[in-house]
Design a protein around this motif. Structure first.
Motif, mmCIF file in Angstrom:
data_model
loop_
_atom_site.group_PDB
_atom_site.id
_atom_site.type_symbol
_atom_site.label_atom_id
_atom_site.label_comp_id
_atom_site.label_asym_id
_atom_site.label_seq_id
_atom_site.Cartn_x
_atom_site.Cartn_y
_atom_site.Cartn_z
ATOM 1 N N PRO A 176 6.711 5.650 26.848
ATOM 2 C CA PRO A 176 7.464 6.039 28.052
ATOM 3 C C PRO A 176 8.963 5.839 27.884
ATOM 4 O O PRO A 176 9.425 4.953 27.171
ATOM 5 C CB PRO A 176 6.900 5.095 29.126
ATOM 6 N N ASP A 207 -0.715 19.222 30.228
ATOM 7 C CA ASP A 207 0.009 19.154 31.495
ATOM 8 C C ASP A 207 1.420 18.576 31.320
ATOM 9 O O ASP A 207 1.872 17.712 32.089
ATOM 10 C CB ASP A 207 -0.758 18.322 32.524
ATOM 11 N N ARG A 245 6.039 14.882 32.288
ATOM 12 C CA ARG A 245 4.763 15.007 32.995
ATOM 13 C C ARG A 245 4.930 14.502 34.421
ATOM 14 O O ARG A 245 5.984 13.970 34.786
ATOM 15 C CB ARG A 245 3.673 14.200 32.284
ATOM 16 N N SER A 246 3.885 14.651 35.190
ATOM 17 C CA SER A 246 3.956 14.209 36.578
ATOM 18 C C SER A 246 4.140 12.706 36.690
ATOM 19 O O SER A 246 4.665 12.201 37.691
ATOM 20 C CB SER A 246 2.685 14.636 37.319
ATOM 21 N N ASP A 247 3.700 11.954 35.653
ATOM 22 C CA ASP A 247 3.830 10.495 35.686
ATOM 23 C C ASP A 247 5.059 9.982 34.946
ATOM 24 O O ASP A 247 5.190 8.785 34.695
ATOM 25 C CB ASP A 247 2.565 9.837 35.123
ATOM 26 N N GLY A 248 5.992 10.871 34.581
ATOM 27 C CA GLY A 248 7.233 10.415 33.987
ATOM 28 C C GLY A 248 7.613 11.149 32.719
ATOM 29 O O GLY A 248 6.999 12.151 32.329
#
Length: 277
Positions: A106, A129, A83-86
């Motif tokens: 994560p 997403d 994802r855009s955050d990792g």
């Protein structure tokens, strides 16, 4: 940096020493080792003892111990979500479309680079997403194994005998140096893998067979067997509060745990009767 393995010769060997087979008591000691193509090594040793007390009584006992170090093996198929955050992974592995957003943990560091060139997973995702991947992970596996087995035979008289067998087994293993398999012989470093996948298994089996030929050609068999199994296959996210690894358990502790398991007992009776001779 991606690492490609090369096929190499796998040397190995075994030596053994035996006492005089004409003796009433015979012994054997063996030692063997091997080096795998991926650089892993294995070592095993054994001790055997045979006692022929008489024509009516014989006993055998064997003890074996083995070690494996750094042998590359499959560890898991893991769903990954970029994802855009990792990069994220499921706390419990499953196919990507079965993973919900609240089940993600994560993956630290620059592990996303290991996915370069891989085809994304195609499916309807619950995670919004995100680009999903479903990848096999391999690791260097360390193992420890031990087993003790005994068997014996008693001949009470013509047509009446008893055979007994027992085996106690324990093994444990751990995975380290996790690699992502991106293609044939393409193992990519995945040091940020956030899980511990260790295991420990122990078992005890025993059986006894009483055979009575009560008349020529007609036989009665009475069989008893018992089994006990204690297994731990861990899939745990590394973090505060995580207990000790199953790999840390000693062999003696594993043997004791096997006897704490409720046993499965089976008794069978078989009768053969010859109608005509």
């Amino acid at each position: 940096k991606h690492e490609h393995s090369r096929h190499r010769f796998s040397p190995g060997g075994r030596i053994s020493f035996e006492t005089d087979s004409r003796r009433q008591i015979q012994g054997e000691v063996s030692l063997g080792g091997r080096v795998a193509r991926d650089g892993g090594t294995g070592l095993e040793t054994g001790l055997g003892l045979d006692w022929t007390a008489s024509d009516r009584l014989s006993l055998q006992a064997e003890v074996g111990v083995g070690w494996g170090m750094g042998q590359r093996a499959w560890a898991a198929n893991e769903p990954l979500f970029l994802r855009s955050d990792g990069l994220f992974m499921a706390a419990e592995a499953d196919v990507p479309e079965q993973i919900s957003p609240d089940a993600l943990v994560p993956v630290a560091g620059g592990a996303a680079g290991a996915l370069d060139g891989l085809a994304p997973y195609e499916g309807d995702l619950l995670v919004p997403d995100a680009t999903a991947y479903y990848v096999p992970l391999f690791a260097a596996r360390d193992t420890r194994r031990a087993e003790v087995s005994t068997r014996g035979q008693v001949i009470f008289g013509p047509g009446l005998s008893l055979q007994v067998f027992g085996q106690l087994f324990a093994a444990r293993g751990r995975y380290r140096d996790v690699r992502l398999l991106a293609g044939a012989d393409d193992f990519r470093p995945f040091d940020a893998y956030p899980k511990r996948r260790d295991f420990a298994v122990a078992s005890f089996i025993a059986n006894a067979v009483l055979r009575w030929e009560y008349r020529p050609g007609s036989t009665l068999f009475v069989v008893w067997s018992q089994g006990r199994d204690d297994e731990t296959f861990e899939e745990a996210v590394v973090g505060p509060g995580l207990g000790s690894s199953p790999y840390a358990a000693g062999t003696g502790r594993q043997f004791a745990d096997a006897f704490d398991v409720y046993p499965r007992n089976v008794v069978l009776v078989k009768l053969n009767y010859l109608l005509m001779r």
